[in-house]
Design an enzyme around this catalytic site. Structure first.
Site, mmCIF file in Angstrom:
data_model
loop_
_atom_site.group_PDB
_atom_site.id
_atom_site.type_symbol
_atom_site.label_atom_id
_atom_site.label_comp_id
_atom_site.label_asym_id
_atom_site.label_seq_id
_atom_site.Cartn_x
_atom_site.Cartn_y
_atom_site.Cartn_z
ATOM 1 N N ASP A 21 -3.532 5.550 11.885
ATOM 2 C CA ASP A 21 -2.605 5.197 10.806
ATOM 3 C C ASP A 21 -1.397 6.128 10.817
ATOM 4 O O ASP A 21 -1.476 7.276 10.370
ATOM 5 C CB ASP A 21 -3.335 5.258 9.450
ATOM 6 C CG ASP A 21 -2.447 4.815 8.283
ATOM 7 O OD1 ASP A 21 -1.247 4.561 8.517
ATOM 8 O OD2 ASP A 21 -2.951 4.723 7.158
ATOM 9 N N HIS B 106 0.950 5.047 6.599
ATOM 10 C CA HIS B 106 0.746 5.671 5.281
ATOM 11 C C HIS B 106 0.927 7.180 5.399
ATOM 12 O O HIS B 106 1.189 7.685 6.484
ATOM 13 C CB HIS B 106 -0.650 5.319 4.760
ATOM 14 C CG HIS B 106 -0.846 3.847 4.574
ATOM 15 N ND1 HIS B 106 -1.532 3.064 5.465
ATOM 16 C CD2 HIS B 106 -0.399 3.018 3.609
ATOM 17 C CE1 HIS B 106 -1.508 1.800 5.060
ATOM 18 N NE2 HIS B 106 -0.824 1.746 3.933
ATOM 19 N N SER C 101 0.815 -1.219 0.000
ATOM 20 C CA SER C 101 0.000 0.000 0.000
ATOM 21 C C SER C 101 0.850 1.271 0.000
ATOM 22 O O SER C 101 0.346 2.341 -0.341
ATOM 23 C CB SER C 101 -0.952 -0.008 1.195
ATOM 24 O OG SER C 101 -0.225 -0.219 2.378
#
Ligand SMILES: *[C@@H]1O[C@H](CO)[C@@H](O)[C@H](O)[C@H]1NC(C)=O
Ligand SMILES: *[C@@H]1O[C@H](CO)[C@@H](O)[C@H](O)[C@H]1NC(C)=O
Ligand SMILES: *[C@@H]1O[C@H](CO)[C@@H](O)[C@H](O)[C@H]1NC(C)=O
Length: 347
Positions: A323, A326, A102
């Site tokens: 998160d 990311h 990702s």
């Protein structure tokens, strides 16, 4: 005697000026610091309809914007600003593919947004075939692709269960014939329990329940390097490795002991050095890339600049929960692509 001395003097003079010229040319894009710059970000999230919910921090209600207003300033030179039109011209008729997890999707979406917002009236086609997402800039016949391959090597379902095959890279058939490849793998190597997508590791025909994860990562990278050596013609294909993108879950590493997430971080660390040091996976990656002498792969050595930008993650303004792995878009991956751009336009 006098003549010899004169020759040596001339040789030294030449040598000296050449060394200076080389030092100028080979500015290290990755050593530098973050500088406040109101002309950033390179696009506004409202201008790019392709940012997934997961990365769209501003739309998800992140209240601060200061984290967007920094440029990366290398010590030895300045990066050219990203010019989408120039890049599409340079790559006319060519294909670019990001391969990885990702974090590759993060960089792929950033590049699509950087190109699209440069030329918002350009015709495009966005589609997906199997594991490959494809964004075509039709006026330039440029394909910007993403192949989701979290380990680069194969995961195969067999009778025993799901096997992570450290010596096998069948997935590589999708990478043949692409003009520019940007690889990445790391984050999935540490997955355990229910988020681990394999039951056994296979090496040399033997099956193991588990092993040291950094050692497994290294073995897989050597398999990948051998694939590159066998399958890539460096005259046709530009090769990059995205490097190790770090997370920020431990404030001890940036001198805020007790802080356990990136939530509320609003500025990057000033200066050029991250107090917590560099992750060991980066040493392994550099060691493997160093063996690829005939098929050189440019390392996008973004680890340090990412470590410094502890404020660039979605935190609670992403997909779910917290998160700090990311990156928001616009944001840090735009700078990875700006560096990529600087490599490509000078190649
Ligand atoms: C993006 O555009 C919106 C709407 O024009 C504006 O309110 C917002 O401040 C902009 N974001 C940045 C980071 O400049
Ligand atoms: C866009 O992609 C679809 C799906 O792959 C394809 O059928 C179509 O021909 C493409 N359109 C153009 C204009 O290339
Ligand atoms: C945070 O980092 C410090 C220094 O590297 C380490 O000693 C500590 O165990 C880490 N804490 C957690 C929860 O991982």
């Amino acid at each position: 005697m006098g003549w010899n001395f004169f020759t040596i003097f001339i040789v030294l003079l030449f040598h000296h000026s050449n060394a200076n010229a080389n030092a100028k040319q080979s500015c290290n894009f990755f050593e530098g610091s973050w500088i406040e710059d109101e002309t950033y970000p390179l696009y506004n999230s409202t201008q790019c309809p392709f940012i997934e919910h997961e990365f769209n921090c501003q739309r998800n209600g992140r209240p601060d914007q200061d984290y967007l207003k920094y440029r990366w300033q290398p010590h030895g030179c300045s990066l050219q600003r990203f010019d989408g039109g120039a890049l599409l011209e340079k790559l006319k008729g060519k294909s670019i593919m990001f391969v990885g997890d990702s974090l590759s999707r993060n960089q792929w979406q950033s590049l699509v947004c950087l190109l699209y917002t440069s030329l918002p009236n350009t015709k495009y086609n966005a589609t997906r075939v199997g594991d490959v997402s494809l964004f075509t800039f039709l006026d330039f016949e440029v394909d910007v692709m993403l192949d989701r391959s979290v380990y680069l090597v194969d995961v195969v379902r067999e009778e025993k269960g799901r096997i992570l095959k450290l010596d096998s890279i069948e997935g590589g058939k999708l990478w043949k014939g692409i003009d520019m490849l940007i690889f990445n793998t790391w984050h999935w190597w540490n997955r355990r329990g229910t988020t681990q997508p394999w039951d056994f590791i296979e090496i040399g025909g033997q099956y193991y329940k588990d092993m040291d994860r950094v050692a497994a990562f290294e073995r897989a990278l050597f398999t990948w390097a051998k694939w590159i050596d066998t399958n890539i013609n460096p005259a046709k294909t530009l090769l990059f490795f995205q490097g190790i993108s770090p997370s920020h879950y431990n404030g001890t590493n940036w001198n805020e002991p007790g802080v356990k997430t990136c939530l509320g971080q609003r500025q990057p660390i000033s200066g050029s050095t991250y107090p917590g040091g560099l992750p060991p996976a980066l040493t392994v990656l550099k060691k493997v890339l160093y063996t690829l002498i005939e098929k050189p792969v440019t390392l996008l050595d973004v680890t340090n600049l990412c470590l410094l930008h502890k404020d660039g993650h979605p935190s609670i303004y992403g997909l779910t929960g917290m998160d700090c792995s990311h990156w928001c878009l616009p944001g840090v991956p735009d700078i990875w692509n700006q560096i990529l751009y600087n490599f490509v336009v000078t190649s």
